[in-house]
Scaffold this motif. Structure first.
Motif, PDB file in Angstrom:
ATOM      1  N   LYS A 301     -33.520 136.460  77.749  1.00 17.88           N
ATOM      2  CA  LYS A 301     -32.894 136.850  79.170  1.00 17.88           C
ATOM      3  C   LYS A 301     -31.653 135.955  79.642  1.00 17.88           C
ATOM      4  N   CYS A 302     -31.485 134.900  78.871  1.00 19.87           N
ATOM      5  CA  CYS A 302     -30.266 134.070  79.164  1.00 19.87           C
ATOM      6  C   CYS A 302     -29.084 134.784  79.552  1.00 19.87           C
ATOM      7  N   ILE A 303     -28.465 134.364  80.926  1.00 23.12           N
ATOM      8  CA  ILE A 303     -27.135 134.980  81.184  1.00 23.12           C
ATOM      9  C   ILE A 303     -26.160 134.012  80.943  1.00 23.12           C
ATOM     10  N   ARG A 304     -26.241 132.969  80.249  1.00 23.01           N
ATOM     11  CA  ARG A 304     -25.256 131.886  79.826  1.00 23.01           C
ATOM     12  C   ARG A 304     -24.467 131.382  81.180  1.00 23.01           C
ATOM     13  N   CYS A 305     -25.280 130.815  81.959  1.00 21.51           N
ATOM     14  CA  CYS A 305     -24.716 130.164  83.090  1.00 21.51           C
ATOM     15  C   CYS A 305     -24.601 128.688  82.859  1.00 21.51           C
ATOM     16  N   GLY A 306     -25.227 128.068  81.929  1.00 21.73           N
ATOM     17  CA  GLY A 306     -25.199 126.562  81.476  1.00 21.73           C
ATOM     18  C   GLY A 306     -25.723 125.707  82.430  1.00 21.73           C
ATOM     19  N   ALA A 307     -26.563 126.206  83.423  1.00 25.40           N
ATOM     20  CA  ALA A 307     -27.277 125.254  84.406  1.00 25.40           C
ATOM     21  C   ALA A 307     -28.390 124.555  83.487  1.00 25.40           C
ATOM     22  N   CYS A 308     -28.777 124.694  82.731  1.00 24.03           N
ATOM     23  CA  CYS A 308     -29.821 123.952  81.671  1.00 24.03           C
ATOM     24  C   CYS A 308     -29.228 122.694  81.340  1.00 24.03           C
ATOM     25  N   MET A 309     -27.730 123.151  80.844  1.00 29.34           N
ATOM     26  CA  MET A 309     -27.291 122.048  80.204  1.00 29.34           C
ATOM     27  C   MET A 309     -26.890 120.972  81.333  1.00 29.34           C
ATOM     28  N   VAL A 360     -34.465 124.977  86.752  1.00 28.26           N
ATOM     29  CA  VAL A 360     -33.202 125.244  87.344  1.00 28.26           C
ATOM     30  C   VAL A 360     -32.478 126.697  86.738  1.00 28.26           C
ATOM     31  N   CYS A 361     -33.262 127.120  85.881  1.00 24.99           N
ATOM     32  CA  CYS A 361     -32.852 128.674  85.112  1.00 24.99           C
ATOM     33  C   CYS A 361     -32.967 129.717  86.153  1.00 24.99           C
ATOM     34  N   PRO A 362     -31.764 130.344  86.129  1.00 18.40           N
ATOM     35  CA  PRO A 362     -31.834 131.490  87.261  1.00 18.40           C
ATOM     36  C   PRO A 362     -32.605 132.676  86.852  1.00 18.40           C
TER      37      PRO A 362
END
Ligand code: SF4
Lengths: 457, 246
Positions: A301-309, A360-362
């Motif tokens: 499902k990841c949209i590669r926003c980078g928030a988890c990093m 945090v993951c959207p």
């Protein structure tokens, strides 16, 4: 020590720099907090995005076919690649057909995953990454350390020095505005002389057959408008059903990534300009396999926003390169074991399972729960170090029996009490590296409860 | 109503005073508490290392030991979370199901079940609450900084009932301390660095005492504090609520 632990050790050797890295990323996390706080129904928006993505993953085959049919009807050429090698061959084929020798590229983690640059270079085709961060690490010949801010590990002094050497800027210059301007001039020339443009894809809309690229610098637009051939490379999980769903994701993406209400550019591409060609390459490269793993499916499902990093306390203190994977950080640690369990078996352990990433993951990927599940999988497939496996077996045996537990507990406390300091704090005691052991009490709670408590009442 | 008191293994061995504070606190609140002597551990150390199968016997033993009680109360969000979340690999008999549902963290129990409104304790100090991750994000003992939602913060609500206690505000309200079970020894560099950063934040806020619902986080933080010979003290929340003195 594991690979990640070894690299983290090196990263932390320069504490001042590690603090700077931690604080830079924490600032981005705080921006995200402020931006998400401005939307009263943020949590419903996450639910909605997660629901759409779950639905897509459950019906991916249909949506892919629908997308392809509409794209073809728009005059787009659609290609399917089973893996990275096929993807690279397809792109190379398109470029050869057009005799393209100079290619500009923007916003694509997928081509990084497939190592397209390396492949094309070997074929004598020059690829220029046109986004500032990507261009910096390309000039440095380093992999990205973050999926949204690939050069976040570099200080502006280092970038100034690099530009001085490679682009001829003034020695010692560190003003970001000046350096950015210099990069822009350097890239402008490349855009003008490019024979083809490659971009990544953030969203592909099944209903319309169009694709959407979200950028801050506008290089995807610039590349596509100037070059006679445009190629868009995407993982098959990037599909969303309808155009009306796009707003759900664009509201989440910019805010989660950098705390912006929306990325500066949201570029829609539907069909080639007259006389030009538009290609879309759909890449599997292990995604179907991941789709088949029930416990790990929703990592797609990841949209590669980078928030988890940005939120990960380990990532911030070990840096993206410590993961040794194209996608680092929490999401990388649940994607990579699916690609190569042996090679990446230490990554699911590079976490305290604090759960910040999942919250945090959207799109509400349960990242920390999947880290836990990968650990089980790694033990099942015998990829745990033998010493760990053995100690856990012994622990399990001790803790299943009250008598054994009591015996070993007492013995351990005694040992801590009586052993001289040098026998407790040595090379093999990882706990003692920066910490004291707890001071062992004379009696355990259980002993107190049995012996002393009855006397009190 | 009889409560089965669950004292996690490392508290039993290293922090008996936390067990005593928990017991006394519950008794003062009018509960009938039993401490079943056969108890060992929730099995988390093995499971978090990937060896869930080695933990199965400990899980089954836990269920057998605590099945007779109306509630199982533990001074640990992390162990409670483990029982509630990860005992799913056992066959879900009625007993297993009930034991999982009835296992509560101490703060949860005081706040939700007993709904206590006042405490007879006095602690005139500046205190910082370290919000242990499994309690915070696993059991949702309070709102975390990631999600946008309203919910009561249970440990904070309890600490506010202690007279004279001043809660200080942290720069990073709920960042992980870096303990993480076997992570603490598998990745000692990051683990210690995370702990040192938390301590710096607590010190900058002017805290004299750091408290938490989980002694494991505090064991890690205390280990660093003692190594660096800092004045900061650590106390489990049960000790403060039970009227501990410095
Ligand atoms: S896993 Fe979630 S938070 Fe991490 S990059 Fe993907 S969408 Fe963003």
């Amino acid at each position: 020590m594991s690979q990640h632990a070894t690299k983290a050790h090196a990263f932390l050797a320069n504490e001042e720099r590690a603090n700077w890295h931690d604080q830079s990323l924490w600032m981005v996390r705080e921006k995200r907090d402020r931006a998400s706080g401005q939307i009263p129904d943020w949590e419903q928006l996450r639910d909605c995005a997660s629901g759409i993505k779950d639905h897509v993953l459950a019906n991916l085959d249909n949506y892919l076919e629908e997308f392809e049919a509409h794209a073809l009807a728009n005059g787009v050429q659609v290609h399917w690649a089973r893996n990275a090698a096929e993807h690279n061959t397809i792109v190379e084929g398109i470029l050869r057909k057009h005799n393209a020798r100079r290619v500009v590229k923007s916003k694509s983690m997928l081509t990084e995953e497939c190592q397209l640059n390396e492949h094309l270079h070997r074929q004598g085709i020059e690829v220029i990454d046109t986004d500032l961060g990507e261009r910096i690490i390309q000039l440095l010949e380093e992999p990205p350390s973050h999926i949204v801010m690939p050069a976040i590990h570099l200080k502006k002094e280092e970038i100034g020095e690099l530009f001085h050497q490679k682009l001829g800027t003034q020695a010692g210059a560190t003003d970001p505005k000046y350096l950015t301007e210099a990069a822009r001039h350097h890239l402008r020339a490349r855009f003008m002389e490019s024979d083809a443009a490659i971009t990544g894809v953030n969203f592909a809309i099944a209903e319309t057959g169009g694709i959407v690229v979200c950028t801050n610098e506008g290089n995807a637009d610039m590349g596509v408008h100037l070059a006679p051939v445009q190629i868009h490379c995407m993982g098959i999980e990037k599909i969303i059903p309808k155009a009306e769903h796009l707003g759900v994701f664009t509201r989440l993406l910019g805010r989660s990534a950098t705390g912006q209400p929306i990325t500066v550019f949201t570029s829609h591409f539907h069909q080639p300009e007259p006389g030009r060609e538009m290609h879309i390459v759909l890449v599997d490269n292990g995604r179907t396999e991941q789709l088949g793993r029930e416990k790990f499916r929703n990592s797609l499902k990841c949209i590669r926003c980078g928030a988890c990093m940005n939120t990960c306390p380990i990532y911030r203190r070990s840096g993206g390169h410590s993961y040794g994977a194209t996608v680092p950080g929490p999401i990388g640690s649940i994607l990579t074991p699916g690609q190569d369990l042996k090679r990446y078996s230490d990554l699911p352990f590079a976490s305290t399972l604090c759960g910040s990433c999942s919250d945090v993951c959207p799109v509400k990927i349960n990242i920390h729960e999947q880290l836990y599940e990968w650990r089980q999988e790694i033990a099942r497939q015998h990829e745990l170090p033998a010493s760990k496996r053995l100690s856990m077996r012994i622990a399990g045996w001790v803790l299943a029996s009250p008598a054994r537990y009591r015996f070993f507990g007492k013995w351990a406390r005694r040992a801590l009490q009586w052993l001289p300091r040098w026998m407790v704090y040595h090379r093999l005691n990882a706990w003692g590296k920066g910490r004291e052991m707890p001071e062992p009490p004379r009696q355990s709670f259980k002993e107190w409860y049995q012996n002393e408590k009855p006397k009190q009442s | 109503m009889t409560i089965g008191l669950f004292i996690p293994c490392y508290i039993d061995q290293f922090y008996p005073q936390v067990g005593r504070a928990t017991l006394e606190l519950l008794q003062k609140a009018g509960c009938r508490v039993e401490y079943p002597l056969a108890q060992t551990c929730c099995g988390q150390p093995m499971a978090n290392s990937g060896c869930e199968t080695d933990a199965r016997a400990a899980y089954a033993h836990f269920v057998d030991t605590f099945a007779p009680y109306d509630y199982i109360v533990a001074p640990s969000g992390s162990c409670t979370y483990h029982v509630r979340k990860h005992f799913d690999i056992l066959e879900q008999t009625d007993t297993v199901h009930q034991v999982r549902q009835r296992t509560l963290d101490l703060c949860e129990f005081l706040h939700d079940v007993l709904q206590i409104e006042q405490l007879d304790s006095h602690f005139p100090h500046r205190v910082a609450l370290h919000q242990s991750c499994h309690g915070l994000r696993g059991l949702r003992l309070g709102p975390d900084s990631e999600r946008r939602e309203q919910r009561p913060n249970k440990p904070t609500a309890l600490l506010r009932m202690v007279k004279g206690l001043e809660l200080v505000e942290l720069q990073r309200a709920d960042e992980c301390c870096g303990f993480g079970g076997t992570f603490a020894v598998a990745q000692p560099d990051i683990s210690v660095k995370m702990g040192r950063d938390r301590i710096a934040d607590h010190e900058a806020a002017g805290a004299e005492v750091v408290t938490a619902g989980d002694m494991s986080c505090l064991m890690h933080l205390e280990g660093i504090v003692r190594r660096q010979q800092r004045p900061l003290r650590v106390l489990h929340i049960a000790e403060i609520l039970n009227g501990a003195r410095l």
